[in-house]
Motif scaffolding. Structure first.
Motif, PDB file in Angstrom:
ATOM      1  N   THR A  48      -6.280 -17.887  -7.528  1.00 23.58           N
ATOM      2  CA  THR A  48      -7.265 -17.137  -8.191  1.00 23.58           C
ATOM      3  C   THR A  48      -6.619 -17.684 -10.174  1.00 23.58           C
ATOM      4  N   SER A  49      -5.460 -17.893 -10.625  1.00 23.51           N
ATOM      5  CA  SER A  49      -5.506 -18.224 -11.910  1.00 23.51           C
ATOM      6  C   SER A  49      -6.135 -19.348 -12.107  1.00 23.51           C
ATOM      7  N   GLU A  50      -6.425 -20.809 -11.057  1.00 23.74           N
ATOM      8  CA  GLU A  50      -7.086 -21.212 -11.242  1.00 23.74           C
ATOM      9  C   GLU A  50      -8.829 -21.796 -11.320  1.00 23.74           C
ATOM     10  N   GLU A  51      -8.906 -20.689 -10.396  1.00 22.02           N
ATOM     11  CA  GLU A  51     -10.665 -20.033 -10.329  1.00 22.02           C
ATOM     12  C   GLU A  51     -10.512 -19.234 -11.615  1.00 22.02           C
ATOM     13  N   VAL A  52     -10.209 -18.963 -12.677  1.00 18.63           N
ATOM     14  CA  VAL A  52     -10.163 -17.859 -13.275  1.00 18.63           C
ATOM     15  C   VAL A  52     -10.176 -18.869 -14.658  1.00 18.63           C
ATOM     16  N   ALA A  53      -9.387 -19.316 -14.644  1.00 17.27           N
ATOM     17  CA  ALA A  53      -9.892 -20.725 -15.671  1.00 17.27           C
ATOM     18  C   ALA A  53     -10.902 -22.087 -15.681  1.00 17.27           C
ATOM     19  N   SER A  54     -11.002 -22.456 -14.327  1.00 15.66           N
ATOM     20  CA  SER A  54     -12.496 -22.946 -14.243  1.00 15.66           C
ATOM     21  C   SER A  54     -13.145 -22.543 -14.379  1.00 15.66           C
ATOM     22  N   GLY A 112     -13.280 -19.244 -16.712  1.00 17.93           N
ATOM     23  CA  GLY A 112     -13.433 -19.748 -18.392  1.00 17.93           C
ATOM     24  C   GLY A 112     -13.918 -20.231 -19.202  1.00 17.93           C
ATOM     25  N   MET A 113     -13.323 -22.039 -18.795  1.00 17.94           N
ATOM     26  CA  MET A 113     -13.861 -23.331 -18.865  1.00 17.94           C
ATOM     27  C   MET A 113     -15.932 -23.111 -18.496  1.00 17.94           C
ATOM     28  N   GLU A 114     -16.148 -22.715 -17.821  1.00 18.46           N
ATOM     29  CA  GLU A 114     -17.768 -23.348 -17.662  1.00 18.46           C
ATOM     30  C   GLU A 114     -18.083 -22.055 -18.754  1.00 18.46           C
ATOM     31  N   SER A 166     -17.196 -21.112 -21.686  1.00 20.07           N
ATOM     32  CA  SER A 166     -17.532 -20.979 -22.650  1.00 20.07           C
ATOM     33  C   SER A 166     -18.842 -22.666 -23.054  1.00 20.07           C
TER      34      SER A 166
END
Length: 76
Positions: A35-41, A43-45, A47
């Protein structure tokens, strides 16, 4: 002797419960990581998309100013 057998049985049950708990904790940790990795991904998208919107907004402003300049030439 019977008390020893009962104690060993209790220890076996405790070990099973502990193993199940550790397995569940490990699964939860893996889900949290995913879930953390998906949220980070995401967020980058987001941005990246925001950056694209800023560029498009700048281009639209330039076109608008160009159109405004062109229209002032045709005013009577």
């Amino acid at each position: 002797m019977n008390e020893v057998s009962v104690s060993i049985s209790d220890l076996d049950q405790s070990q099973i419960v502990l193993t199940d708990s550790m397995t569940n904790a490990s699964a939860l940790a893996e889900q949290f990581l995913a879930t953390s990795e998906e949220v980070a991904s995401l967020g980058m998208e987001q941005s990246s998309i925001s950056g694209g919107l800023v560029k498009l907004s700048d281009k639209l402003e330039q076109l608008s100013n160009s159109l405004k300049d062109s229209l002032t030439k045709f005013q009577i």
